[in-house]
Scaffold this motif. Structure first.
Motif, PDB file in Angstrom:
ATOM      1  N   TYR A   1      25.467  -8.851 -41.303  1.00 13.13           N
ATOM      2  CA  TYR A   1      26.814  -9.494 -41.118  1.00 13.13           C
ATOM      3  C   TYR A   1      27.728  -8.152 -41.203  1.00 13.13           C
ATOM      4  N   ARG A   2      29.071  -8.500 -40.749  1.00  8.80           N
ATOM      5  CA  ARG A   2      30.313  -7.290 -40.757  1.00  8.80           C
ATOM      6  C   ARG A   2      30.331  -6.999 -42.356  1.00  8.80           C
ATOM      7  N   GLY A   3      30.430  -5.698 -42.210  1.00  4.69           N
ATOM      8  CA  GLY A   3      30.523  -5.235 -43.708  1.00  4.69           C
ATOM      9  C   GLY A   3      29.070  -4.819 -44.213  1.00  4.69           C
ATOM     10  N   GLY A   4      28.176  -4.796 -43.556  1.00  3.18           N
ATOM     11  CA  GLY A   4      26.768  -4.284 -43.817  1.00  3.18           C
ATOM     12  C   GLY A   4      25.944  -5.267 -44.530  1.00  3.18           C
ATOM     13  N   GLN A   5      26.349  -6.348 -44.834  1.00  3.46           N
ATOM     14  CA  GLN A   5      25.593  -7.328 -45.634  1.00  3.46           C
ATOM     15  C   GLN A   5      24.472  -7.713 -44.874  1.00  3.46           C
ATOM     16  N   LEU A   6      23.239  -7.351 -45.492  1.00  2.00           N
ATOM     17  CA  LEU A   6      21.857  -7.532 -44.879  1.00  2.00           C
ATOM     18  C   LEU A   6      21.346  -8.978 -45.342  1.00  2.00           C
ATOM     19  N   ALA A   7      21.474 -10.031 -44.581  1.00  4.91           N
ATOM     20  CA  ALA A   7      21.090 -11.330 -44.992  1.00  4.91           C
ATOM     21  C   ALA A   7      19.710 -11.525 -44.936  1.00  4.91           C
ATOM     22  N   VAL A   8      18.996 -11.267 -43.630  1.00  2.33           N
ATOM     23  CA  VAL A   8      17.419 -11.488 -43.489  1.00  2.33           C
ATOM     24  C   VAL A   8      17.246 -10.121 -43.151  1.00  2.33           C
ATOM     25  N   ASP A   9      15.906  -9.569 -43.599  1.00  3.02           N
ATOM     26  CA  ASP A   9      15.699  -8.202 -43.160  1.00  3.02           C
ATOM     27  C   ASP A   9      14.186  -8.024 -42.776  1.00  3.02           C
ATOM     28  N   GLY A  10      13.868  -8.129 -41.455  1.00  2.00           N
ATOM     29  CA  GLY A  10      12.570  -7.946 -40.835  1.00  2.00           C
ATOM     30  C   GLY A  10      11.560  -8.970 -41.146  1.00  2.00           C
ATOM     31  N   LEU A  11      12.126 -10.208 -41.001  1.00  2.00           N
ATOM     32  CA  LEU A  11      11.424 -11.345 -41.394  1.00  2.00           C
ATOM     33  C   LEU A  11      10.179 -11.410 -40.417  1.00  2.00           C
ATOM     34  N   ASP A  12       8.816 -11.630 -40.841  1.00  2.00           N
ATOM     35  CA  ASP A  12       7.523 -11.953 -39.968  1.00  2.00           C
ATOM     36  C   ASP A  12       7.393 -13.416 -40.619  1.00  2.00           C
ATOM     37  N   LEU A  13       7.640 -14.445 -39.800  1.00  3.44           N
ATOM     38  CA  LEU A  13       7.289 -15.831 -40.212  1.00  3.44           C
ATOM     39  C   LEU A  13       6.294 -16.515 -39.195  1.00  3.44           C
ATOM     40  N   ALA A  14       5.442 -17.184 -39.648  1.00  3.65           N
ATOM     41  CA  ALA A  14       4.510 -17.980 -38.676  1.00  3.65           C
ATOM     42  C   ALA A  14       4.381 -19.274 -39.454  1.00  3.65           C
ATOM     43  N   VAL A  15       4.783 -20.342 -38.534  1.00  7.34           N
ATOM     44  CA  VAL A  15       4.643 -21.696 -38.931  1.00  7.34           C
ATOM     45  C   VAL A  15       3.659 -22.611 -38.248  1.00  7.34           C
ATOM     46  N   PRO A  16       2.486 -22.805 -38.902  1.00  8.06           N
ATOM     47  CA  PRO A  16       1.407 -23.332 -38.146  1.00  8.06           C
ATOM     48  C   PRO A  16       1.816 -24.902 -37.538  1.00  8.06           C
ATOM     49  N   ALA A  17       1.170 -24.892 -36.321  1.00 15.96           N
ATOM     50  CA  ALA A  17       1.492 -26.306 -35.785  1.00 15.96           C
ATOM     51  C   ALA A  17       0.927 -27.435 -36.443  1.00 15.96           C
TER      52      ALA A  17
ATOM     53  N   GLY B   1       1.420 -27.533 -28.907  1.00 15.76           N
ATOM     54  CA  GLY B   1       0.319 -26.837 -28.667  1.00 15.76           C
ATOM     55  C   GLY B   1       0.304 -25.399 -29.291  1.00 15.76           C
ATOM     56  N   GLY B   2      -0.808 -24.814 -29.203  1.00 17.93           N
ATOM     57  CA  GLY B   2      -0.926 -23.430 -29.773  1.00 17.93           C
ATOM     58  C   GLY B   2      -0.984 -23.325 -31.150  1.00 17.93           C
ATOM     59  N   ASP B   3      -1.147 -22.187 -31.853  1.00 19.22           N
ATOM     60  CA  ASP B   3      -1.293 -22.141 -33.172  1.00 19.22           C
ATOM     61  C   ASP B   3      -0.138 -21.999 -33.938  1.00 19.22           C
ATOM     62  N   THR B   4       1.062 -21.773 -33.407  1.00 19.60           N
ATOM     63  CA  THR B   4       2.340 -21.708 -34.419  1.00 19.60           C
ATOM     64  C   THR B   4       3.360 -22.372 -33.455  1.00 19.60           C
ATOM     65  N   VAL B   5       4.420 -22.946 -34.085  1.00 22.72           N
ATOM     66  CA  VAL B   5       5.438 -23.561 -33.776  1.00 22.72           C
ATOM     67  C   VAL B   5       6.734 -22.912 -33.844  1.00 22.72           C
ATOM     68  N   ILE B   6       6.805 -22.039 -34.940  1.00 17.13           N
ATOM     69  CA  ILE B   6       7.915 -20.884 -35.244  1.00 17.13           C
ATOM     70  C   ILE B   6       7.127 -19.612 -35.613  1.00 17.13           C
ATOM     71  N   HIS B   7       7.640 -18.591 -34.843  1.00 17.17           N
ATOM     72  CA  HIS B   7       7.030 -17.358 -34.891  1.00 17.17           C
ATOM     73  C   HIS B   7       7.898 -16.392 -34.735  1.00 17.17           C
ATOM     74  N   THR B   8       8.305 -15.438 -36.030  1.00 25.59           N
ATOM     75  CA  THR B   8       9.542 -14.506 -35.744  1.00 25.59           C
ATOM     76  C   THR B   8       8.918 -13.088 -35.962  1.00 25.59           C
ATOM     77  N   ARG B   9       9.425 -12.150 -35.414  1.00 25.94           N
ATOM     78  CA  ARG B   9       8.981 -10.884 -35.690  1.00 25.94           C
ATOM     79  C   ARG B   9      10.171  -9.795 -36.043  1.00 25.94           C
ATOM     80  N   ALA B  10      10.024  -9.180 -37.270  1.00 32.40           N
ATOM     81  CA  ALA B  10      11.048  -8.256 -37.667  1.00 32.40           C
ATOM     82  C   ALA B  10      12.553  -8.874 -37.524  1.00 32.40           C
ATOM     83  N   LEU B  11      12.863 -10.391 -37.667  1.00 31.64           N
ATOM     84  CA  LEU B  11      14.009 -10.855 -37.364  1.00 31.64           C
ATOM     85  C   LEU B  11      15.002 -10.420 -38.394  1.00 31.64           C
ATOM     86  N   THR B  12      16.188  -9.971 -38.135  1.00 29.94           N
ATOM     87  CA  THR B  12      16.995  -9.300 -39.095  1.00 29.94           C
ATOM     88  C   THR B  12      18.466  -9.878 -38.637  1.00 29.94           C
ATOM     89  N   LYS B  13      19.141 -10.178 -39.767  1.00 31.45           N
ATOM     90  CA  LYS B  13      20.582 -10.606 -39.508  1.00 31.45           C
ATOM     91  C   LYS B  13      21.603  -9.627 -40.453  1.00 31.45           C
TER      92      LYS B  13
END
Length: 329
Positions: free
Chosen positions: A33-49, A19-31
């Protein structure tokens, strides 16, 4: 299970169309890793149902890291991710029974047959009804074309057969969301076509399909929506047709006067002019196409054909990232 998880599981209800408009929704998702590696930077993702959503990106773009966070396999450094309307990884025990996943290839017991691998997978699912287990395993094998090889040991399976078996494992129960990481890896062209048909069937039944792939042509054929990642950041997302439309196609002029046509086009600001036999192509200038055609005719160029080819998803990808598409992600 704590009270919050109980509430989440009750709210999710039985498997079926999300139900709803999206089944996956991220806001500023960031990962990070140790050592400072920025793998994902502020991800705003919206996957429609109900969509078939292609997740694209060159090597090191952060696709697999994103999928791992969505599935609760790793914790984000910051930001939020919601799957089927619930926070991940906190609600993973409630959400994951409604999600089928094939990530980085299936984990199989080589000494067991394909059928016995699926029976083992199903037995490990606390929500699976043991009374219908063998029937559901048989149906899953049939859907991915492995019925004839069901009794063969998994160690004797080809890479493509292993991919099929992993997909069968993801389909043992009705799913509201199916997450596939390179689902056609190792498959021959016929196998790829069969997986495309299966993905379309699942979407028609109400399952949202989220898949990453390095095969842009496959994405363009099967996906309704897509997102493009590069260097950990989201560059764009939306309907596949809209993404391709944002990239300007190549201007093509058919003429016996290719040298004169190339000269005129360059004078009119057309970039990347290429001459091949009776055809001249280039990147259209920011002016009316009719004006370009008029300039060619005024210069005495015999124009036999004139138009702009439709941009492909690959054209859009290259325009966005400034690089060709690399396999790993």
């Amino acid at each position: 299970m704590d009270d919050d998880d109980n509430d989440d599981e009750a709210a999710l209800g039985a498997p079926g169309p999300a139900g709803g408009d999206t089944v996956i929704h991220t806001r500023a998702l960031t990962k990070r890793y140790r050592g400072g590696q920025l793998a994902v930077d502020g991800l705003d993702l919206a996957v429609p149902a109900g969509s078939v959503f292609g997740f694209l990106g060159p090597n090191g773009s952060g696709k697999t890291t994103t999928i791992r966070m969505l599935m609760g396999l790793i914790e984000p450094t910051s930001g939020t991710a919601r799957v089927l309307g619930h926070p991940m990884p906190r609600a993973s025990r409630a959400v994951l029974p409604h999600v089928g996943a094939l990530i980085e290839g299936p984990a199989l017991y080589g000494f067991l047959s394909g059928r016995d691998n699926l029976l083992r997978y199903d037995a490990a699912d606390p929500t699976a009804d043991p009374r219908t287990r063998r029937a559901r395993v048989a149906e899953a094998l049939e859907r991915v074309g492995l019925t004839a090889a069901a009794a063969k040991k998994a160690r004797a399976y080809s890479l493509g057969m292993k991919q099929r078996l992993g997909l069968a494992a993801a389909l043992l129960q009705p799913r509201r969301l199916l997450v596939l990481d390179e689902p056609t890896n190792g498959l021959d062209p016929q196998g790829m076509r069969e997986i495309r048909v299966l993905v379309r069937e699942l979407a028609a039944e109400g399952t949202t399909v989220f898949l990453s792939s390095h095969l842009l042509d496959e994405i363009e054929q099967v996906c309704t929506h897509a997102a493009v990642m590069a260097r950990g950041r989201l560059l764009t997302q939306g309907p596949v047709a809209d993404l391709a439309a944002r990239a300007r196609g190549r201007l093509t002029v058919t003429t016996p006067d290719t040298a004169d046509a190339a000269r005129v086009l360059k004078e009119q600001g057309v970039a990347d002019v290429v001459v091949t036999e009776d055809r001249v192509t280039g990147e259209p200038a920011d002016r009316e196409l009719s004006a370009l055609n008029a300039a060619l005719v005024t210069a005495g160029v015999r124009v036999r054909g004139f138009g702009v080819e439709r941009a492909s998803l690959e054209d859009a990808f290259v325009a966005l990232t400034g690089e060709g598409f690399d396999v790993a992600g």
